[in-house]
Write an enzyme that holds these catalytic residues in place. Sequence first.
Site, PDB file in Angstrom:
ATOM      1  N   LYS A  65       0.811  -1.226   0.000  1.00  0.00           N
ATOM      2  CA  LYS A  65       0.000   0.000   0.000  1.00  0.00           C
ATOM      3  C   LYS A  65       0.846   1.280   0.000  1.00  0.00           C
ATOM      4  O   LYS A  65       0.475   2.261  -0.636  1.00  0.00           O
ATOM      5  CB  LYS A  65      -0.948   0.013   1.206  1.00  0.00           C
ATOM      6  CG  LYS A  65      -2.073  -1.016   1.109  1.00  0.00           C
ATOM      7  CD  LYS A  65      -3.008  -0.878   2.306  1.00  0.00           C
ATOM      8  CE  LYS A  65      -4.166  -1.855   2.219  1.00  0.00           C
ATOM      9  NZ  LYS A  65      -5.171  -1.598   3.256  1.00  0.00           N
ATOM     10  N   ASP A 102     -10.476   2.734   2.223  1.00  0.00           N
ATOM     11  CA  ASP A 102     -10.689   2.145   3.559  1.00  0.00           C
ATOM     12  C   ASP A 102     -11.484   3.085   4.465  1.00  0.00           C
ATOM     13  O   ASP A 102     -12.345   2.637   5.232  1.00  0.00           O
ATOM     14  CB  ASP A 102      -9.350   1.819   4.225  1.00  0.00           C
ATOM     15  CG  ASP A 102      -8.688   0.585   3.623  1.00  0.00           C
ATOM     16  OD1 ASP A 102      -9.413  -0.282   3.110  1.00  0.00           O
ATOM     17  OD2 ASP A 102      -7.450   0.501   3.665  1.00  0.00           O
TER      18      ASP A 102
END
Length: 283
Positions: A65, A102
Amino acid sequence: MTKAFVVGHPIAHSRSPLIHGHWLAAHGIAGTYERIDVAPEAFAEFLKTLREKGFAGGNVTIPHKEAAFARVDELTPRAKTIGAVNTVFFDADGRLWGDNTDAPGFIAHLDQSLGADRLDRTGGTAVVLGAGGAARAIVVGLLERGLTRIQVANRTRARAEALVALDPQRVAALDWADLPTALSGAGLLVNTTSLGMAGHGVLDLDLTPLPASASVADIVYAPLETPLLATARARGLAAVDGLGMLLHQAVPGFERWFGVRPAVTPALRDRIVADLVGPRAGP
Ligand code: ATR
């Protein structure tokens, strides 16, 4: 045929192919969503070759990420704030964008589970346990959602302090020992640590100080009912499991790549729950 992927290392246990496969079938879209295992040293090259392999985009998971954050052509404001990318897509000019879904995924799940106005009614104060990448996304989500005070407690206090910079007016770092006092004024408690996950340690926390109107959320989803959530429910508190965040964070990516905004339905949830308790059970 539109192609998308999830890349990670390891990646065998990712539920994302099940989620996107469910939506592709539900919408009758002739697309694919595949799991790709790429080691960290090969990740930069992987991103460079996405276009020639015909991908519209995909999801990025652990441990890539931050590398994706550093290597995409453009970042959405939210990805910039969070410092990590979990969704990539190409724009019309062929530039690769990085987004982080997220934060909105967590908030969408919280609001859907609790009812859209419960957070507003139960006060704007949250206590967040943990200060890793997931905590950062969740603090950003809670700030965007308008909470007025977010207290972060972490085993390593310096990591909690690093999150204060997101909004020093509204975010504070807390010693673990001060949790009872913080909980007594909290409308929401969120566990972002790995404690409670199968095979990890147990989160040993007394929930007694929480007000009766408080809600408790866990981002751990294997098991679905963590000891923390079981204790919260036993006390009559609203409990929000971690699976919904996984389902909701997938929505914006699917919409970008395949052009249809999918819904998080009970049928989708049942499909993933069946997999979580099935032979491949585990996080
Ligand atoms: P993620 O990106 O998924 O949030 P992470 O960055 O590894 O993962 O963060 C994991 C979180 O769980 C951290 O807050 C970690 O605390 P530290 O920052 O002190 O490492 C927390 N955590 C993991 N194991 C823990 C344990 N046994 N006790 C307390 N906290 C723990």
